[in-house]
Design a protein around this motif. Structure first.
Motif, mmCIF file in Angstrom:
data_model
loop_
_atom_site.group_PDB
_atom_site.id
_atom_site.type_symbol
_atom_site.label_atom_id
_atom_site.label_comp_id
_atom_site.label_asym_id
_atom_site.label_seq_id
_atom_site.Cartn_x
_atom_site.Cartn_y
_atom_site.Cartn_z
ATOM 1 N N TYR A 1 0.836 -1.183 0.000
ATOM 2 C CA TYR A 1 0.000 0.000 0.000
ATOM 3 C C TYR A 1 0.880 1.245 0.000
ATOM 4 C CZ TYR A 1 -3.937 -2.850 1.807
ATOM 5 O OH TYR A 1 -4.929 -3.780 1.989
ATOM 6 N N GLN B 1 0.421 5.377 1.356
ATOM 7 C CA GLN B 1 -0.439 6.252 2.134
ATOM 8 C C GLN B 1 -0.020 7.687 1.895
ATOM 9 O OE1 GLN B 1 -0.325 5.962 6.496
ATOM 10 N NE2 GLN B 1 -2.560 6.217 6.531
ATOM 11 N N LEU C 1 -5.150 4.652 2.760
ATOM 12 C CA LEU C 1 -4.284 3.610 2.212
ATOM 13 C C LEU C 1 -4.817 3.147 0.871
ATOM 14 C CD1 LEU C 1 -3.894 1.665 5.527
ATOM 15 C CD2 LEU C 1 -1.964 2.469 4.182
ATOM 16 N N LEU D 1 4.308 7.333 2.052
ATOM 17 C CA LEU D 1 4.622 6.322 3.055
ATOM 18 C C LEU D 1 4.122 4.985 2.516
ATOM 19 C CD1 LEU D 1 5.697 5.755 5.905
ATOM 20 C CD2 LEU D 1 3.467 6.435 6.802
ATOM 21 N N PHE E 1 3.507 0.879 2.908
ATOM 22 C CA PHE E 1 3.322 -0.192 3.879
ATOM 23 C C PHE E 1 3.181 -1.530 3.184
ATOM 24 C CE2 PHE E 1 3.012 2.004 7.796
ATOM 25 C CZ PHE E 1 2.382 3.213 7.560
ATOM 26 N N PHE F 1 0.272 -5.017 9.413
ATOM 27 C CA PHE F 1 1.121 -4.100 8.682
ATOM 28 C C PHE F 1 2.552 -4.082 9.199
ATOM 29 C CE2 PHE F 1 -1.761 -1.822 5.892
ATOM 30 C CZ PHE F 1 -2.979 -2.212 6.394
ATOM 31 N N GLY F 2 3.474 -3.879 8.267
ATOM 32 C CA GLY F 2 4.853 -3.602 8.629
ATOM 33 C C GLY F 2 4.996 -2.164 9.100
ATOM 34 N N PRO F 3 6.205 -1.772 9.502
ATOM 35 C CA PRO F 3 6.421 -0.448 10.087
ATOM 36 C C PRO F 3 6.408 0.697 9.086
ATOM 37 C CG PRO F 3 8.480 -1.612 9.942
ATOM 38 C CD PRO F 3 7.418 -2.590 9.551
ATOM 39 N N ARG G 1 9.311 5.329 4.495
ATOM 40 C CA ARG G 1 9.038 6.709 4.079
ATOM 41 C C ARG G 1 9.947 7.034 2.906
ATOM 42 N NH1 ARG G 1 6.064 10.402 6.462
ATOM 43 N NH2 ARG G 1 5.962 9.174 8.386
ATOM 44 N N TYR H 1 -8.787 0.329 12.533
ATOM 45 C CA TYR H 1 -7.351 0.366 12.793
ATOM 46 C C TYR H 1 -7.019 1.702 13.456
ATOM 47 C CZ TYR H 1 -6.370 -3.683 9.786
ATOM 48 O OH TYR H 1 -6.306 -4.939 9.235
ATOM 49 N N GLY I 1 3.198 8.645 12.126
ATOM 50 C CA GLY I 1 4.452 8.065 11.678
ATOM 51 C C GLY I 1 4.585 6.575 11.885
ATOM 52 N N LYS I 2 3.524 5.960 12.391
ATOM 53 C CA LYS I 2 3.554 4.520 12.666
ATOM 54 C C LYS I 2 2.625 3.776 11.726
ATOM 55 C CE LYS I 2 6.276 5.124 16.195
ATOM 56 N NZ LYS I 2 7.705 4.687 16.129
ATOM 57 N N SER I 3 2.647 2.456 11.821
ATOM 58 C CA SER I 3 1.794 1.648 10.962
ATOM 59 C C SER I 3 0.424 1.434 11.607
ATOM 60 C CB SER I 3 2.452 0.299 10.679
ATOM 61 O OG SER I 3 2.697 -0.390 11.890
ATOM 62 N N PRO I 4 -0.586 1.160 10.796
ATOM 63 C CA PRO I 4 -1.922 0.872 11.362
ATOM 64 C C PRO I 4 -1.896 -0.414 12.178
ATOM 65 C CG PRO I 4 -2.050 1.376 9.007
ATOM 66 C CD PRO I 4 -0.597 1.177 9.331
ATOM 67 N N GLU I 5 -2.618 -0.403 13.287
ATOM 68 C CA GLU I 5 -2.760 -1.606 14.099
ATOM 69 C C GLU I 5 -4.241 -1.870 14.316
ATOM 70 O OE1 GLU I 5 -1.579 -1.354 18.239
ATOM 71 O OE2 GLU I 5 -1.576 0.847 18.132
ATOM 72 N N LEU J 1 -8.666 4.470 11.298
ATOM 73 C CA LEU J 1 -9.008 4.082 9.934
ATOM 74 C C LEU J 1 -10.093 3.020 9.952
ATOM 75 C CD1 LEU J 1 -5.361 3.612 8.575
ATOM 76 C CD2 LEU J 1 -6.795 5.621 8.300
ATOM 77 N N PHE K 1 -9.990 1.121 2.531
ATOM 78 C CA PHE K 1 -9.818 1.960 3.719
ATOM 79 C C PHE K 1 -10.437 3.334 3.523
ATOM 80 C CE2 PHE K 1 -6.856 -0.332 6.440
ATOM 81 C CZ PHE K 1 -6.384 -1.315 5.587
ATOM 82 N N GLY K 2 -10.986 3.871 4.603
ATOM 83 C CA GLY K 2 -11.359 5.258 4.610
ATOM 84 C C GLY K 2 -10.121 6.130 4.791
#
Lengths: 114, 110
Positions: free
Chosen positions: A35, A37, A43, A88, A90, A105-107, A110, B36, B41-45, B88, B100-101
């Motif tokens: 993906y 973003q 996404l 970004l 992912f 998802f991975g980290p 960027r 999510y 700056g982080k990934s979706p969880e 999300l 995704f929204g």
């Protein structure tokens, strides 16, 4: 250790360069996704793969290619990077269960294209 | 029409209040719905998934699904500063694709 890893975490490149983003997973999942973003756009799916021999385009695949080297590895390439590919990125994995698709998802990577 | 739309933010709530997030989707045959959380700056969880009409509670989070009206919502009770993030909404469009929204950013004021 993280279940889904991406390398590099940050990358600056110039217009016209070819770059590769890599993703590895230890979750044992068959399905992998790439993906991007962008602010305000959420996404968007670039490519997805159900197994090593099955690769499919997502909604925004132009300018990108992928390689599924093994069940655990899925790479994304930008053949000739352009500034509007700054985003970004992912990688995600999933294992379709009885209740549907849950993705992990991975980290993220960027990427800045100058 | 976008496949998944979320109420525009940002949403600012005082600590201890309820944050209410809404999401509508266009594909009537969608069966699986997810929320999510994504810190800057982080990934979706994944924080919640819901598959049947009604409410599903997990700690301070409650997801609500109404397939007839094609909406899914997320309530965060007793909001904490650590809940400040972008949320999300994601909907299974078919057996492989999540749509995704754009996300709703929540800020919890101390």
């Amino acid at each position: 250790d993280a279940d889904v890893t991406q390398t590099p975490r940050n990358r600056i490149t110039k217009t016209g360069k070819r770059i590769m983003l890599e993703c590895s997973q230890t979750k044992g999942h068959d399905r992998m996704y790439w993906y991007r973003q962008d602010p305000g756009l959420g996404l968007r799916l670039i490519y997805y793969s159900f197994d090593v021999k099955d690769i499919n385009k997502g909604e925004i695949s132009d300018g990108y290619s992928v390689s599924r080297q093994a069940q655990a590895k899925f790479s994304l390439s930008l053949e000739s990077a352009i500034p509007n590919q700054t985003a970004l990125y992912f990688c995600a994995t999933s294992d379709l269960g009885a209740s549907g698709e849950t993705q992990y998802f991975g980290p993220g990577t960027r990427l800045l294209v100058l | 029409q976008k496949e998944v739309e979320q109420n525009s933010g940002p949403l600012s709530v005082p600590e201890g209040a309820i944050a209410s997030l809404n999401c509508t989707y266009s594909d009537r045959v969608s069966q699986s719905f997810f929320w999510y959380r994504q810190y800057s700056g982080k990934s979706p969880e994944l924080i919640m998934s819901i598959y049947s009409n009604g409410d599903k509670e997990d700690g301070r989070f409650t997801a609500q699904l109404n397939k007839a009206s094609q909406y899914v919502s997320l309530l965060i009770r007793d909001s904490q500063p650590s809940d400040s993030a972008t949320y999300l909404c994601a909907v299974n469009i078919n057996d492989y694709k999540l749509s995704f929204g754009a996300g709703t950013t929540v800020t919890v004021r101390a």
